[in-house]
Write a protein that holds these residues in place. Structure first.
Motif, PDB file in Angstrom:
ATOM      1  N   LYS A 162      -1.971   4.209  -4.591  1.00 39.20           N
ATOM      2  CA  LYS A 162      -2.912   4.843  -5.321  1.00 39.20           C
ATOM      3  C   LYS A 162      -2.089   6.377  -5.267  1.00 39.20           C
ATOM      4  O   LYS A 162      -2.028   6.809  -6.408  1.00 39.20           O
ATOM      5  N   LYS A 163      -1.655   6.826  -3.993  1.00 39.49           N
ATOM      6  CA  LYS A 163      -1.190   8.242  -3.811  1.00 39.49           C
ATOM      7  C   LYS A 163       0.228   8.313  -4.479  1.00 39.49           C
ATOM      8  O   LYS A 163       0.670   9.167  -5.304  1.00 39.49           O
ATOM      9  N   PHE A 164       1.014   7.342  -3.997  1.00 38.66           N
ATOM     10  CA  PHE A 164       2.463   7.474  -4.455  1.00 38.66           C
ATOM     11  C   PHE A 164       3.051   6.750  -5.554  1.00 38.66           C
ATOM     12  O   PHE A 164       4.066   6.610  -6.034  1.00 38.66           O
ATOM     13  N   LYS A 165       2.207   5.965  -6.120  1.00 39.00           N
ATOM     14  CA  LYS A 165       2.302   5.005  -7.492  1.00 39.00           C
ATOM     15  C   LYS A 165       3.494   4.106  -7.262  1.00 39.00           C
ATOM     16  O   LYS A 165       4.206   3.713  -8.200  1.00 39.00           O
ATOM     17  N   ILE A 166       3.586   3.660  -6.044  1.00 34.79           N
ATOM     18  CA  ILE A 166       4.688   2.705  -5.691  1.00 34.79           C
ATOM     19  C   ILE A 166       3.930   1.511  -4.375  1.00 34.79           C
ATOM     20  O   ILE A 166       3.057   2.347  -3.748  1.00 34.79           O
ATOM     21  N   SER A 167       4.308   0.387  -4.472  1.00 40.71           N
ATOM     22  CA  SER A 167       3.468  -0.370  -3.392  1.00 40.71           C
ATOM     23  C   SER A 167       4.345   0.215  -2.020  1.00 40.71           C
ATOM     24  O   SER A 167       5.384   0.427  -1.896  1.00 40.71           O
ATOM     25  N   PHE A 168       3.615  -0.167  -0.947  1.00 40.63           N
ATOM     26  CA  PHE A 168       4.041   0.198   0.284  1.00 40.63           C
ATOM     27  C   PHE A 168       5.193  -0.516   0.621  1.00 40.63           C
ATOM     28  O   PHE A 168       6.157  -0.140   1.200  1.00 40.63           O
ATOM     29  N   ASP A 169       5.155  -1.862   0.424  1.00 40.44           N
ATOM     30  CA  ASP A 169       6.202  -2.802   0.843  1.00 40.44           C
ATOM     31  C   ASP A 169       7.636  -2.490   0.057  1.00 40.44           C
ATOM     32  O   ASP A 169       8.502  -2.589   0.287  1.00 40.44           O
TER      33      ASP A 169
END
Length: 386
Positions: free
Chosen positions: A170-177
């Motif tokens: 939600k914060k970075f607009k990219i999945s953590f993986d």
């Protein structure tokens, strides 16, 4: 200061911002008074007034000269870090009084030459010995924030990884993986982890077992069929809620929904029921309490639902120079900057300092009380009469 103004001040007696001294000849005692004022809200010391009777006993020319030398010595060598004060001599009926003006310091805590920390306690002063109070002094000078402190016995294994990944996206607009960043580095970059332990912000936001590490950093709710707490029982009550900050928020809202009156939204028999007080009010004020409370105070936020009002009692008075008026005008001083920066991704939080303004625009019947002596900030929401 004009003579008449000073005389009126003397007639009112000592207070937490006004101190009388007939004479000061001890540099160390003066430094204790100066540190107490600097660590609290500032104030003035009037030399030449008996602190027991309020009678005036003016200083001679030589006494004023010696006092000025003592003041310079105290502020430079006996208060750490050094402070800058101003002073003036005021004549009242031909008698000379020296008035010392001490500003509230911006580099708290200030200490005397022995390393002792003093604060004002009414018209007197007291020594600070509790770690929590020292931490709050550091917090007020913006050299320490509660949400950045490390939580003992915590570790990365306490993190709810799936939940963290959801917030990260939600914060970075990219999945953590996809980001290819390892969990430890990611937590460190957001000031949620340091030196093998989680920070308080990390525990509050991302630990399912938060209640085991910090059990009182939660919300307690009470519903009372009365206008006070003098009775022996509650209609409904809950112990401190378990879980992450988001869990605590929604459990609190469910308690309020369970106990608040529902009224028709229109004149029609089939009108939809709505809360007697708009739900948005509680969304704003509960979030405000969770994000901005003083986490150096080991106590819960409390919600009391009385017959005539609902009170939200948050640990900690307003920070620094904030007042009930300034917060209603949208002035915001971050008390928990890490928590505040991430709250918008887990709570209905805008982060613009306008929550209280928004609540008042929807429902003006809210009163705010900044209880300085009790270290509490209270929001009082008046309930609609029958």
């Amino acid at each position: 200061m004009e003579a008449l103004e000073l005389l009126e001040l003397i007639q009112k007696g000592e207070s937490s911002t006004v101190q009388f001294k007939e004479r000061i000849e001890d540099t160390h005692k003066l430094s204790q008074e100066l540190t107490a004022f600097s660590n609290t809200k500032g104030g003035i010391i009037i030399i030449g007034v008996n602190d027991k009777t309020g009678s005036i006993n003016g200083l001679s020319f030589d006494e004023i000269r010696s006092l000025n030398e003592l003041i310079v010595n105290s502020t430079t060598n006996n208060v750490k870090p050094p402070i800058i004060i101003t002073s003036e001599t005021v004549l009242i009926d031909g008698q000379s009084l020296v008035v010392i003006y001490v500003e509230e310091g911006s580099s708290k805590p200030y200490k005397d030459k022995n390393g002792a920390i003093w604060v004002k306690n009414g018209s007197d002063k007291r020594k600070v010995v509790a770690n929590e109070e020292m931490a709050r002094l550091l917090q007020s000078s913006k050299t320490m924030f509660a949400d950045e402190t490390l939580v003992g016995r915590s570790s990365i294994s306490d993190i709810d990884i799936d939940y963290y990944k959801k917030v990260y996206e939600k914060k970075f607009k990219i999945s953590f993986d996809t980001s290819k960043v390892d969990l430890q580095t990611s937590l460190q970059n957001q000031q949620l982890y340091r030196d093998g332990e989680l920070t308080l912000a990390g525990v509050l936001l991302f630990c399912n077992n938060r209640q085991e590490l910090r059990p009182l950093f939660s919300v307690q709710c009470f519903s009372v069929n009365s206008t006070n707490l003098l009775g022996n029982s509650f209609d409904d009550n809950e112990p401190p809620f378990d879980g992450k900050l988001e869990d605590v928020y929604y459990q609190t809202m469910r308690f309020i929904e369970r106990n608040i009156k529902k009224v028709p939204s229109g004149d029609s028999f089939n009108s939809e029921l709505e809360w007697e007080i708009p739900k948005e009010i509680f969304e704003e004020l509960i979030v405000n309490a969770l994000v901005h409370r003083d986490y150096f105070i080991n106590s819960t936020i409390k919600v009391f639902m009385f017959l005539d009002r609902i009170e939200i009692v948050s640990p900690g008075k307003l920070p620094n120079s904030q007042t009930e008026k300034t917060i209603q005008n949208g002035v915001s001083i971050p008390r928990n900057p890490v928590l505040q920066s991430l709250a918008q991704y887990v709570l209905p939080y805008k982060g613009a300092g306008t929550g209280i303004m928004r609540a008042l625009s929807i429902y003006p019947n809210i009163v705010f009380r900044n209880k300085i002596e009790n270290e509490q900030f209270i929001s009082i929401i008046e309930r609609k009469s029958e």
